[in-house]
Motif scaffolding. Structure first.
Motif, short mmCIF file in Angstrom:
data_model
loop_
_atom_site.label_atom_id
_atom_site.label_comp_id
_atom_site.label_asym_id
_atom_site.label_seq_id
_atom_site.Cartn_x
_atom_site.Cartn_y
_atom_site.Cartn_z
N ASN A 579 0.80 -1.23 0.00
CA ASN A 579 0.00 0.00 0.00
C ASN A 579 0.83 1.28 0.00
OD1 ASN A 579 -2.49 -1.38 0.05
ND2 ASN A 579 -2.30 -1.70 2.25
N ASN A 580 2.15 1.15 0.01
CA ASN A 580 3.01 2.32 -0.06
C ASN A 580 3.95 2.29 -1.26
OD1 ASN A 580 2.87 4.07 2.66
ND2 ASN A 580 2.54 1.93 3.17
N VAL A 581 4.42 1.10 -1.62
CA VAL A 581 5.39 0.97 -2.71
C VAL A 581 4.74 0.45 -3.99
CG1 VAL A 581 7.56 -0.10 -3.44
CG2 VAL A 581 7.26 0.63 -1.07
N TRP A 582 3.99 -0.63 -3.88
CA TRP A 582 3.40 -1.24 -5.08
C TRP A 582 2.40 -0.32 -5.78
CZ3 TRP A 582 2.20 -7.19 -5.04
CH2 TRP A 582 3.41 -7.89 -4.95
N ILE A 583 1.78 0.59 -5.06
CA ILE A 583 0.79 1.47 -5.70
C ILE A 583 1.43 2.66 -6.40
CG2 ILE A 583 -1.00 0.83 -4.03
CD1 ILE A 583 -0.54 3.53 -2.67
N ASP A 584 2.76 2.83 -6.26
CA ASP A 584 3.44 3.89 -7.01
C ASP A 584 3.28 3.62 -8.50
OD1 ASP A 584 5.61 6.14 -7.07
OD2 ASP A 584 6.38 4.54 -8.37
N SER A 659 17.76 -10.48 -3.04
CA SER A 659 16.37 -10.35 -2.58
C SER A 659 16.14 -8.94 -2.06
CB SER A 659 16.08 -11.37 -1.48
OG SER A 659 16.86 -11.09 -0.34
N TYR A 660 14.87 -8.64 -1.82
CA TYR A 660 14.47 -7.32 -1.30
C TYR A 660 13.45 -7.57 -0.20
CZ TYR A 660 13.29 -2.30 -1.53
OH TYR A 660 13.10 -0.96 -1.25
N GLN A 661 13.64 -6.89 0.93
CA GLN A 661 12.69 -7.07 2.02
C GLN A 661 12.00 -5.75 2.35
OE1 GLN A 661 15.66 -9.51 4.47
NE2 GLN A 661 13.81 -10.76 4.65
N HIS A 662 11.64 -5.54 3.59
CA HIS A 662 10.83 -4.37 3.93
C HIS A 662 11.65 -3.09 3.87
CE1 HIS A 662 8.85 -1.58 6.90
NE2 HIS A 662 7.84 -1.88 6.11
N ASP A 663 11.43 -2.29 2.84
CA ASP A 663 12.08 -0.99 2.67
C ASP A 663 11.15 -0.15 1.81
OD1 ASP A 663 13.62 1.24 2.08
OD2 ASP A 663 15.49 0.10 2.04
N LEU A 664 10.62 0.94 2.38
CA LEU A 664 9.61 1.74 1.69
C LEU A 664 10.19 2.76 0.72
CD1 LEU A 664 7.18 2.39 4.69
CD2 LEU A 664 7.11 0.55 3.00
N ASP A 665 11.50 2.69 0.47
CA ASP A 665 12.14 3.59 -0.49
C ASP A 665 11.76 3.16 -1.91
OD1 ASP A 665 13.90 4.95 -2.23
OD2 ASP A 665 15.38 5.17 -0.62
N ILE A 666 10.90 3.93 -2.56
CA ILE A 666 10.38 3.56 -3.88
C ILE A 666 11.48 3.51 -4.92
CG2 ILE A 666 8.86 4.32 -5.76
CD1 ILE A 666 6.95 5.38 -3.63
N VAL A 670 12.37 0.35 -7.38
CA VAL A 670 12.41 0.46 -8.84
C VAL A 670 13.76 -0.03 -9.35
CG1 VAL A 670 12.44 2.08 -10.77
CG2 VAL A 670 10.71 2.32 -8.97
N HIS A 671 14.85 0.37 -8.69
CA HIS A 671 16.19 -0.07 -9.08
C HIS A 671 16.30 -1.59 -8.98
CE1 HIS A 671 20.50 0.25 -9.69
NE2 HIS A 671 20.71 -0.46 -8.58
N PHE A 672 15.74 -2.15 -7.92
CA PHE A 672 15.73 -3.60 -7.71
C PHE A 672 15.01 -4.32 -8.86
CE2 PHE A 672 12.62 -6.77 -6.06
CZ PHE A 672 13.47 -7.84 -5.83
N LEU A 673 13.86 -3.81 -9.26
CA LEU A 673 13.11 -4.42 -10.36
C LEU A 673 13.82 -4.26 -11.70
CD1 LEU A 673 9.47 -3.30 -9.42
CD2 LEU A 673 10.49 -5.55 -9.06
N GLU A 674 14.38 -3.09 -11.95
CA GLU A 674 15.07 -2.83 -13.21
C GLU A 674 16.30 -3.73 -13.36
OE1 GLU A 674 14.09 -1.24 -15.67
OE2 GLU A 674 12.60 0.21 -14.97
N ASN A 675 17.03 -3.92 -12.27
CA ASN A 675 18.20 -4.81 -12.31
C ASN A 675 17.80 -6.24 -12.64
OD1 ASN A 675 20.07 -2.84 -11.83
ND2 ASN A 675 20.39 -3.33 -9.68
N GLY A 676 16.66 -6.69 -12.09
CA GLY A 676 16.17 -8.02 -12.40
C GLY A 676 15.84 -8.18 -13.87
N LYS A 677 15.22 -7.16 -14.45
CA LYS A 677 14.91 -7.18 -15.89
C LYS A 677 16.19 -7.26 -16.73
CE LYS A 677 12.25 -3.97 -17.35
NZ LYS A 677 11.69 -2.60 -17.48
#
Length: 699
Positions: A579-584, A659-666, A670-677
């Motif tokens: 509700n804080n990160v995924w909705i960005d 992996s990525y755990q609880h961190d509300l830094d959007i 985004v960097h985590f997801l882009e690196n995976g891609k």
């Protein structure tokens, strides 16, 4: 007139009883709609046959196996134990089912009426260890109604075998203990067979369950350091809880009384200070032992399971409501006086540290009615984080905050003069705690509701209750609501006014949530948005897949990387991330367009079609629910047991980054997801996997 009303009341009561007994009698008569009988056929060879026969009452029918998910309940056979034998295929009916369209399910269904027999072939591999526990459940329906699924469970042992013939080969008609011809799974001997038993992913199914901890380390995964951070967080929660406990009516008055007692107990100030410090250490030891008892009693892998257990959460919900009602002034909740009297007498009859220890125990018992809810909440919070030492460390923080004042004021007794005197303000603290406990109790009811899918406390219901509770708290602080033990208030102090302003503003803030507003400030406590019936908000992300193997199949078809999301119904940090990160907007776009998201709930209480046995840390463990299966996957494959836990993987289950755990830094997410891609694209071009190519982390 009164007598007529009284007679009508009794008449209504007896009519209700008559209806109840009538309904019970009718229900009793319907118990024999389907009669199951089971036997073991043995013709003297290694091959035996399990036979389940159903006799169905005229006008009723049961349904075939493997019906569609949105259809009626299928007839299901479930093995609870299979030892010294192997299954060949699955249960097969002795005749074809009837096929007909049923309006109540809006589909064509397959059903049996009259009598039907199901047979399952097995091959005995060890007659001395032969043991089978198996059950069947079926749903009976007629043209008007359906009964709840019901059936029988039976067991067979070596004494049920007519012959000791065995098949010593490792396979039977190409089917092993782990790989079955039908859709059900067998009892699995070790972790390497879990994938084979449940796989629908095709390809190298075993690789999906192969541990990849070394690969995560090669990427510089920070899971271990995050675990340490979680322990510090639990300690801080405990310490803050101890500070809150200090200002409760059960503890606050005892600070000056106890310290004065120590200073008068001996003429030597140094000795009095020493005794007070030992007294504080006794408090810490008592609470630390309590925390260790929880840890030893349940262990690290059981803590999360405990935190989402329905009975545990319902009991704690009821206890918090009970404490709240007591704090409102309905009654006084105290432990039996003989307990405290016994501890007090022990402290008088003993000397040295033992005497001080019993005095500390007396304080713990006397203050229980105020500290109990705080301690219980802390233990649940520690359990939900899944850290093995969490309860002990949380209790240490709580006891440290509780014991510090006694030691500090004993060292500097003049500071006692600056303490506020006991009075009506302590009762106000108690009532405020009652409101907060009432609100917090709903969280525990929500956890049980979500984990078991009851649907009794959806998001809008939860928010409506919280809005009313915090509005009432605001009016209480303004003096508009009074309880039995409150003293009359002529004017509202500045502090009370601002607290009331905060509470009323918070209630107003939650109102838009009734129409679907995300409400980031309480996202960790409120049920997920998907539970809301009326939702005008469309910004949330929903994982399309909740099954690991199924999601992998779809990702292969779509040619996209996979984001595994290990979550839980009782995971407050998971709700915060969603509700804080995924909705960005940026994050939502990447998740929807570039990834196949698979959410695996580690506390899902849905029973598996078959109990799976795995070996973990040298011990045999049974996976009975869907949540057990996903929790085991997270522990065995990724070496982690806390949620949320996000890891990008390719189509054979290999990580695409840390992996990525609880961190509300959007921006970090985004960097985590882009690196995976990028890693997924590079791996398509032949880039080696880090742990196999080099021990050094890669960017």
């Amino acid at each position: 007139m009164y007598q007529k009303i009284k007679n009508l009341s009794f008449l209504s009561f007896f009519c209700s009883l008559a209806l109840l007994f009538s309904w019970a009698a009718k229900a009793q008569m319907q118990n024999d709609i389907v009669t199951w009988k089971a036997s073991l056929e043995d013709k003297g060879t290694a091959e035996k046959t399990l036979v389940f026969s159903a006799k169905i009452k005229s006008g009723w029918h049961i349904y075939d196996q493997n019906m569609p998910e949105d259809g009626p309940n299928s007839t299901e056979f479930k093995f609870y134990k299979l030892q010294g034998a192997k299954r060949v295929g699955g249960f097969v009916a002795d005749r074809k089912p009837h096929e007909a369209y049923e309006k109540q399910f809006e589909m064509t269904v397959r059903s049996f009426d009259g009598t039907v027999t199901f047979r399952q072939k097995i091959v005995v591999t060890d007659a001395d260890k032969f043991a089978i526990e198996v059950g069947v459940k079926s749903q009976a329906c007629n043209d008007e109604a359906c009964l709840p699924p019901d059936g029988i469970e039976v067991s067979f042992s070596p004494k049920d075998l007519k012959s000791k013939a065995v098949d010593a080969t490792s396979e039977a008609d190409g089917v092993t203990d782990a790989v079955l011809a039908d859709s059900t799974s067998a009892v699995v001997a070790d972790s390497a067979l879990v994938a084979a038993a449940t796989s629908s992913a095709g390809g190298d199914a075993e690789a999906l369950w192969t541990p990849v901890i070394d690969t995560l380390k090669a990427y510089g995964d920070e899971s271990l350091s995050r675990a340490d951070a979680s322990l510090w967080q639990i300690f801080i929660f405990g310490f803050l809880g101890g500070l809150v406990a200090l200002i409760t009516p059960c503890v606050w008055p005892m600070i000056p009384m106890t310290v004065s007692f120590f200073l008068k107990r001996t003429k030597e100030r140094k000795k009095a200070v020493r005794d007070a410090i030992l007294y504080g250490m006794g408090i810490i030891i008592i609470y630390l032992v309590l925390g260790l008892a929880v840890t030893i009693g349940y262990g690290g892998s059981k803590l999360n399971e405990l935190a989402t257990n329905a009975v545990f959460n319902l009991i704690f919900f009821a206890l918090l409501v009970l404490f709240a009602v007591s704090f409102f002034g309905a009654f006084e909740l105290v432990l039996p006086s003989k307990w405290t009297n016994k501890m007090d007498s022990k402290s008088d009859s003993t000397t040295g540290f033992v005497s001080l220890f019993f005095m500390a125990f007396t304080l713990v018992l006397v203050s229980f009615s105020c500290t109990g809810p705080i301690i219980g909440t802390l233990l649940v919070q520690a359990a939900s984080m899944g850290q093995y030492l969490g309860p002990a460390l949380g209790m240490f923080g709580f006891a440290l905050a509780l014991a510090l004042p006694f030691s500090i004021f004993a060292i500097f007794p003049n500071m006692l003069q600056g303490l506020p005197k006991s009075g009506g303000w302590l009762n106000s603290v108690k009532v405020v705690m009652a409101f907060l406990e009432l609100a917090l109790s709903l969280k525990f009811l929500s956890i049980a509701d979500l984990a078991y899918g009851w649907g009794i406390l959806d998001r809008e219901t939860f928010l409506a209750l919280w809005i009313v509770i915090f509005a009432c708290l605001g009016f209480y602080l303004l003096g508009k609501i009074r309880f039995p033990h409150d003293t009359p208030m002529e004017k509202v102090g500045v502090g009370r006014f601002f607290l009331a302003l905060i509470s009323l503003s918070f209630a107003v803030y939650m109102i838009p949530g009734l129409w679907g507003a995300p409400l980031k400030a309480i996202s960790a406590f409120a049920p997920p948005l998907y539970t809301q019936d009326f939702n005008l908000y469309e910004g949330e992300v929903h994982a399309k897949y909740t099954d690991y193997e199924e999601g992998v199949v779809k990702a292969r078809e779509m040619g996209k990387p996979i984001l595994l999301d290990f979550s839980g119904y009782g995971c407050v940090n998971c709700r915060e991330m969603e509700n804080n990160v995924w909705i960005d907007d940026k994050v939502k776009q990447i998740l929807d367009e570039d990834y196949v998201v698979i959410t695996l709930m580690v506390d899902d209480k849905t029973e598996l079609p078959e109990v799976i046995e795995v070996t973990e840390n040298g011990k045999t463990r049974k996976l009975r629910t869907v949540g057990d299966k996903w929790s085991y996957l997270q522990r065995s494959k990724f070496g982690a047991n806390s949620q949320p836990f996000y890891v990008p993987i390719d189509h054979v289950g290999m990580p695409l980054g840390p992996s990525y755990q609880h961190d509300l830094d959007i921006s970090k997410y985004v960097h985590f997801l882009e690196n995976g891609k990028k890693e997924f694209a590079a791996r398509k071009d032949g880039k080696p996997i880090p742990s196999l190519a080099s021990p050094s982390p890669q960017e």
